[in-house]
Design a protein around this motif. Structure first.
Motif, PDB file in Angstrom:
ATOM      1  N   MET A 137     -54.308 -33.472  13.630  1.00  0.00           N
ATOM      2  CA  MET A 137     -53.411 -34.467  13.047  1.00  0.00           C
ATOM      3  C   MET A 137     -51.976 -34.270  13.515  1.00  0.00           C
ATOM      4  SD  MET A 137     -53.170 -35.578   9.043  1.00  0.00           S
ATOM      5  CE  MET A 137     -52.338 -37.089   8.537  1.00  0.00           C
ATOM      6  N   ILE A 138     -51.505 -33.017  13.563  1.00  0.00           N
ATOM      7  CA  ILE A 138     -50.137 -32.805  14.028  1.00  0.00           C
ATOM      8  C   ILE A 138     -50.051 -32.912  15.551  1.00  0.00           C
ATOM      9  CG2 ILE A 138     -49.517 -31.447  12.011  1.00  0.00           C
ATOM     10  CD1 ILE A 138     -49.585 -28.951  13.782  1.00  0.00           C
ATOM     11  N   ARG A 139     -51.136 -32.607  16.244  1.00  0.00           N
ATOM     12  CA  ARG A 139     -51.139 -32.778  17.698  1.00  0.00           C
ATOM     13  C   ARG A 139     -50.938 -34.251  18.064  1.00  0.00           C
ATOM     14  NH1 ARG A 139     -55.614 -30.477  18.592  1.00  0.00           N
ATOM     15  NH2 ARG A 139     -54.816 -28.430  19.230  1.00  0.00           N
ATOM     16  N   MET A 140     -51.547 -35.137  17.275  1.00  0.00           N
ATOM     17  CA  MET A 140     -51.426 -36.572  17.529  1.00  0.00           C
ATOM     18  C   MET A 140     -50.164 -37.186  16.933  1.00  0.00           C
ATOM     19  SD  MET A 140     -55.372 -37.917  17.103  1.00  0.00           S
ATOM     20  CE  MET A 140     -55.556 -37.250  15.437  1.00  0.00           C
ATOM     21  N   GLY A 141     -49.380 -36.397  16.210  1.00  0.00           N
ATOM     22  CA  GLY A 141     -48.150 -36.907  15.630  1.00  0.00           C
ATOM     23  C   GLY A 141     -48.355 -37.716  14.374  1.00  0.00           C
ATOM     24  N   LYS A 142     -49.488 -37.522  13.696  1.00  0.00           N
ATOM     25  CA  LYS A 142     -49.745 -38.247  12.447  1.00  0.00           C
ATOM     26  C   LYS A 142     -49.248 -37.478  11.226  1.00  0.00           C
ATOM     27  CE  LYS A 142     -53.729 -40.838  14.196  1.00  0.00           C
ATOM     28  NZ  LYS A 142     -55.164 -41.170  14.000  1.00  0.00           N
ATOM     29  N   ALA A 143     -48.855 -36.231  11.410  1.00  0.00           N
ATOM     30  CA  ALA A 143     -48.246 -35.423  10.346  1.00  0.00           C
ATOM     31  C   ALA A 143     -47.144 -34.594  10.969  1.00  0.00           C
ATOM     32  CB  ALA A 143     -49.278 -34.529   9.676  1.00  0.00           C
ATOM     33  N   ALA A 144     -46.106 -34.334  10.191  1.00  0.00           N
ATOM     34  CA  ALA A 144     -44.964 -33.576  10.711  1.00  0.00           C
ATOM     35  C   ALA A 144     -45.278 -32.098  10.860  1.00  0.00           C
ATOM     36  CB  ALA A 144     -43.764 -33.758   9.795  1.00  0.00           C
ATOM     37  N   ALA A 145     -46.128 -31.579   9.985  1.00  0.00           N
ATOM     38  CA  ALA A 145     -46.449 -30.152  10.018  1.00  0.00           C
ATOM     39  C   ALA A 145     -47.751 -29.904   9.283  1.00  0.00           C
ATOM     40  CB  ALA A 145     -45.319 -29.329   9.392  1.00  0.00           C
ATOM     41  N   ALA A 146     -48.351 -28.770   9.575  1.00  0.00           N
ATOM     42  CA  ALA A 146     -49.548 -28.310   8.869  1.00  0.00           C
ATOM     43  C   ALA A 146     -49.268 -26.900   8.357  1.00  0.00           C
ATOM     44  CB  ALA A 146     -50.761 -28.321   9.781  1.00  0.00           C
ATOM     45  N   PHE A 147     -49.938 -26.530   7.271  1.00  0.00           N
ATOM     46  CA  PHE A 147     -49.698 -25.199   6.692  1.00  0.00           C
ATOM     47  C   PHE A 147     -50.858 -24.796   5.815  1.00  0.00           C
ATOM     48  CE2 PHE A 147     -48.300 -28.126   3.382  1.00  0.00           C
ATOM     49  CZ  PHE A 147     -48.696 -27.507   2.209  1.00  0.00           C
ATOM     50  N   PRO A 148     -50.970 -23.440   5.561  1.00  0.00           N
ATOM     51  CA  PRO A 148     -50.236 -22.363   6.220  1.00  0.00           C
ATOM     52  C   PRO A 148     -50.946 -21.951   7.502  1.00  0.00           C
ATOM     53  CG  PRO A 148     -51.516 -21.488   4.398  1.00  0.00           C
ATOM     54  CD  PRO A 148     -51.795 -22.955   4.453  1.00  0.00           C
ATOM     55  N   TYR A 149     -50.181 -21.687   8.542  1.00  0.00           N
ATOM     56  CA  TYR A 149     -50.750 -21.305   9.831  1.00  0.00           C
ATOM     57  C   TYR A 149     -50.097 -20.026  10.336  1.00  0.00           C
ATOM     58  CZ  TYR A 149     -53.831 -25.216  10.926  1.00  0.00           C
ATOM     59  OH  TYR A 149     -54.874 -26.100  10.938  1.00  0.00           O
ATOM     60  N   ARG A 150     -50.891 -19.261  11.031  1.00  0.00           N
ATOM     61  CA  ARG A 150     -50.420 -18.040  11.676  1.00  0.00           C
ATOM     62  C   ARG A 150     -50.019 -18.374  13.114  1.00  0.00           C
ATOM     63  NH1 ARG A 150     -52.502 -12.263  12.317  1.00  0.00           N
ATOM     64  NH2 ARG A 150     -52.291 -11.828  14.530  1.00  0.00           N
ATOM     65  N   PRO A 151     -48.812 -18.026  13.536  1.00  0.00           N
ATOM     66  CA  PRO A 151     -48.427 -18.258  14.935  1.00  0.00           C
ATOM     67  C   PRO A 151     -49.283 -17.416  15.892  1.00  0.00           C
ATOM     68  CG  PRO A 151     -46.500 -17.824  13.567  1.00  0.00           C
ATOM     69  CD  PRO A 151     -47.707 -17.473  12.744  1.00  0.00           C
ATOM     70  N   THR A 152     -49.797 -18.036  16.917  1.00  0.00           N
ATOM     71  CA  THR A 152     -50.516 -17.347  17.981  1.00  0.00           C
ATOM     72  C   THR A 152     -49.986 -17.888  19.310  1.00  0.00           C
ATOM     73  OG1 THR A 152     -52.295 -18.986  18.124  1.00  0.00           O
ATOM     74  CG2 THR A 152     -52.602 -17.171  16.555  1.00  0.00           C
ATOM     75  N   PRO A 153     -50.151 -17.154  20.400  1.00  0.00           N
ATOM     76  CA  PRO A 153     -49.678 -17.661  21.702  1.00  0.00           C
ATOM     77  C   PRO A 153     -50.276 -19.032  22.045  1.00  0.00           C
ATOM     78  CG  PRO A 153     -50.202 -15.331  21.868  1.00  0.00           C
ATOM     79  CD  PRO A 153     -50.659 -15.776  20.498  1.00  0.00           C
ATOM     80  N   GLU A 154     -51.551 -19.229  21.711  1.00  0.00           N
ATOM     81  CA  GLU A 154     -52.186 -20.515  22.015  1.00  0.00           C
ATOM     82  C   GLU A 154     -51.531 -21.647  21.230  1.00  0.00           C
ATOM     83  OE1 GLU A 154     -54.857 -17.149  22.790  1.00  0.00           O
ATOM     84  OE2 GLU A 154     -53.826 -17.808  20.972  1.00  0.00           O
ATOM     85  N   ARG A 155     -51.247 -21.424  19.969  1.00  0.00           N
ATOM     86  CA  ARG A 155     -50.641 -22.459  19.132  1.00  0.00           C
ATOM     87  C   ARG A 155     -49.166 -22.686  19.500  1.00  0.00           C
ATOM     88  NH1 ARG A 155     -53.396 -20.150  13.591  1.00  0.00           N
ATOM     89  NH2 ARG A 155     -55.412 -21.230  13.796  1.00  0.00           N
ATOM     90  N   GLU A 156     -48.475 -21.601  19.820  1.00  0.00           N
ATOM     91  CA  GLU A 156     -47.056 -21.738  20.151  1.00  0.00           C
ATOM     92  C   GLU A 156     -46.834 -22.508  21.450  1.00  0.00           C
ATOM     93  OE1 GLU A 156     -44.930 -17.913  18.033  1.00  0.00           O
ATOM     94  OE2 GLU A 156     -46.065 -17.559  19.870  1.00  0.00           O
ATOM     95  N   ALA A 157     -47.861 -22.601  22.279  1.00  0.00           N
ATOM     96  CA  ALA A 157     -47.755 -23.410  23.499  1.00  0.00           C
ATOM     97  C   ALA A 157     -47.711 -24.900  23.179  1.00  0.00           C
ATOM     98  CB  ALA A 157     -48.931 -23.111  24.425  1.00  0.00           C
ATOM     99  N   GLU A 158     -48.259 -25.292  22.008  1.00  0.00           N
ATOM    100  CA  GLU A 158     -48.328 -26.708  21.625  1.00  0.00           C
ATOM    101  C   GLU A 158     -47.415 -27.097  20.478  1.00  0.00           C
ATOM    102  OE1 GLU A 158     -52.164 -29.024  21.716  1.00  0.00           O
ATOM    103  OE2 GLU A 158     -52.943 -27.013  21.344  1.00  0.00           O
ATOM    104  N   PHE A 159     -47.129 -26.137  19.592  1.00  0.00           N
ATOM    105  CA  PHE A 159     -46.437 -26.468  18.354  1.00  0.00           C
ATOM    106  C   PHE A 159     -45.241 -25.540  18.134  1.00  0.00           C
ATOM    107  CE2 PHE A 159     -51.094 -27.048  17.705  1.00  0.00           C
ATOM    108  CZ  PHE A 159     -51.110 -28.438  17.700  1.00  0.00           C
ATOM    109  N   ASP A 160     -44.377 -25.945  17.214  1.00  0.00           N
ATOM    110  CA  ASP A 160     -43.245 -25.113  16.793  1.00  0.00           C
ATOM    111  C   ASP A 160     -43.533 -24.549  15.411  1.00  0.00           C
ATOM    112  OD1 ASP A 160     -41.698 -25.678  19.114  1.00  0.00           O
ATOM    113  OD2 ASP A 160     -41.180 -27.627  18.250  1.00  0.00           O
ATOM    114  N   PHE A 161     -43.023 -23.356  15.148  1.00  0.00           N
ATOM    115  CA  PHE A 161     -43.289 -22.687  13.879  1.00  0.00           C
ATOM    116  C   PHE A 161     -42.001 -22.401  13.121  1.00  0.00           C
ATOM    117  CE2 PHE A 161     -47.259 -21.999  15.978  1.00  0.00           C
ATOM    118  CZ  PHE A 161     -48.193 -21.904  14.959  1.00  0.00           C
ATOM    119  N   SER A 162     -42.108 -22.489  11.811  1.00  0.00           N
ATOM    120  CA  SER A 162     -41.009 -22.064  10.953  1.00  0.00           C
ATOM    121  C   SER A 162     -41.019 -20.543  10.871  1.00  0.00           C
ATOM    122  CB  SER A 162     -41.180 -22.649   9.547  1.00  0.00           C
ATOM    123  OG  SER A 162     -42.273 -22.018   8.881  1.00  0.00           O
ATOM    124  N   ALA A 163     -39.964 -19.994  10.275  1.00  0.00           N
ATOM    125  CA  ALA A 163     -40.018 -18.580   9.908  1.00  0.00           C
ATOM    126  C   ALA A 163     -41.110 -18.409   8.850  1.00  0.00           C
ATOM    127  CB  ALA A 163     -38.672 -18.138   9.349  1.00  0.00           C
TER     128      ALA A 163
END
Length: 254
Positions: free
Chosen positions: A73-99
């Protein structure tokens, strides 16, 4: 009588401000005790998220779904963010993370009657290749387990994984500590003492954060606004207070 028109004007002004707050779509899933439609105010993590967006000037609408669907959903831009998620190198290549809004640590749970002598310590996951380990789609540990060539079996959810441990069909099930203890206590309280977890952490402290879309309208602005709000909440102790209010007691012994 003069006060009445002034009061009405003030109320209308405040209502106008509330109406002006844009509503932001967010994606999440059932993951008690952190996030759940069955918990007060949707759980501890949702309380933190809702207050952060409110401080940033936004209302939120939560969309509950599976974790792979939330990511899509967030990859397609239908939601601003998803939670709670753990940052991983694979995810950080596609998405931005909060603190991180909170941190947790994952452990491997087991059923004592079926594993009276569990591996109390391990230096490498390679040492666990002889065990049958439960996994669920969309979780951070899947690439790690694949890297170490562990013997894994997909289960529908963590409660199913615990039941598979109880039946002796699986040996280990990875879960964050709060999550595992909560699931055992709520889903099978009469068997609570039958479960334990290996005291060696599966990972270091796990940062749990908001995973922001790069395709949602005004994505960068929303992310920056919420980032500032979270910084304020960290400084003034709001994040800590919400966590302590939802997890007031000490964890049971291992």
């Amino acid at each position: 009588m003069r006060r009445l028109p002034l009061l009405i004007c003030a109320l209308l002004f405040r209502c106008g401000l509330a109406a002006a707050e844009p509503t932001v779509e967010l994606a999440t899933g059932e993951w008690p005790p952190f996030v759940s439609q069955t918990l007060p105010q949707d759980g501890a993590f949702s309380q933190m998220v809702r207050q952060a967006f409110q401080r940033a000037g936004y209302q939120i609408h939560l969309n509950y779904m599976s974790w792979p669907q939330a990511e899509a959903m967030i990859r397609m831009g239908k939601a601003a963010a998803a939670f709670p998620y753990r940052p991983t190198p694979e995810r950080e290549a596609e998405f931005d993370f909060s603190a991180p809004l909170m941190r947790s640590t994952s452990y491997l749970f087991y059923h004592k009657p079926h594993m009276p002598h569990p591996p109390l310590q391990f230096k490498s996951l390679d040492e666990l290749r002889g065990y049958r380990i439960a996994i669920q789609l969309g979780y951070w540990y899947i690439p790690l387990f694949q890297q170490h060539k562990l013997n894994t079996l997909q289960t529908n959810d963590e409660i199913n994984a615990l039941r598979q441990l109880q039946l002796g069909h699986l040996d280990l099930a990875p879960m964050t500590l709060e999550r595992g203890l909560f699931q055992i206590h709520s889903s099978m309280p009469e068997h609570e003492k039958e479960f334990g977890y290996i005291p060696t952490p599966l990972d270091k402290e796990t940062p749990l954060a908001l995973m922001f879309s790069r395709a949602y309208p005004q994505a960068a602005r929303i992310r920056d606004d919420v980032t500032r709000a979270l910084e304020q909440m960290e400084k003034d102790g709001t994040l800590k207070a919400i966590y302590q209010r939802n997890f007031p007691g000490a964890m049971p012994p291992r």
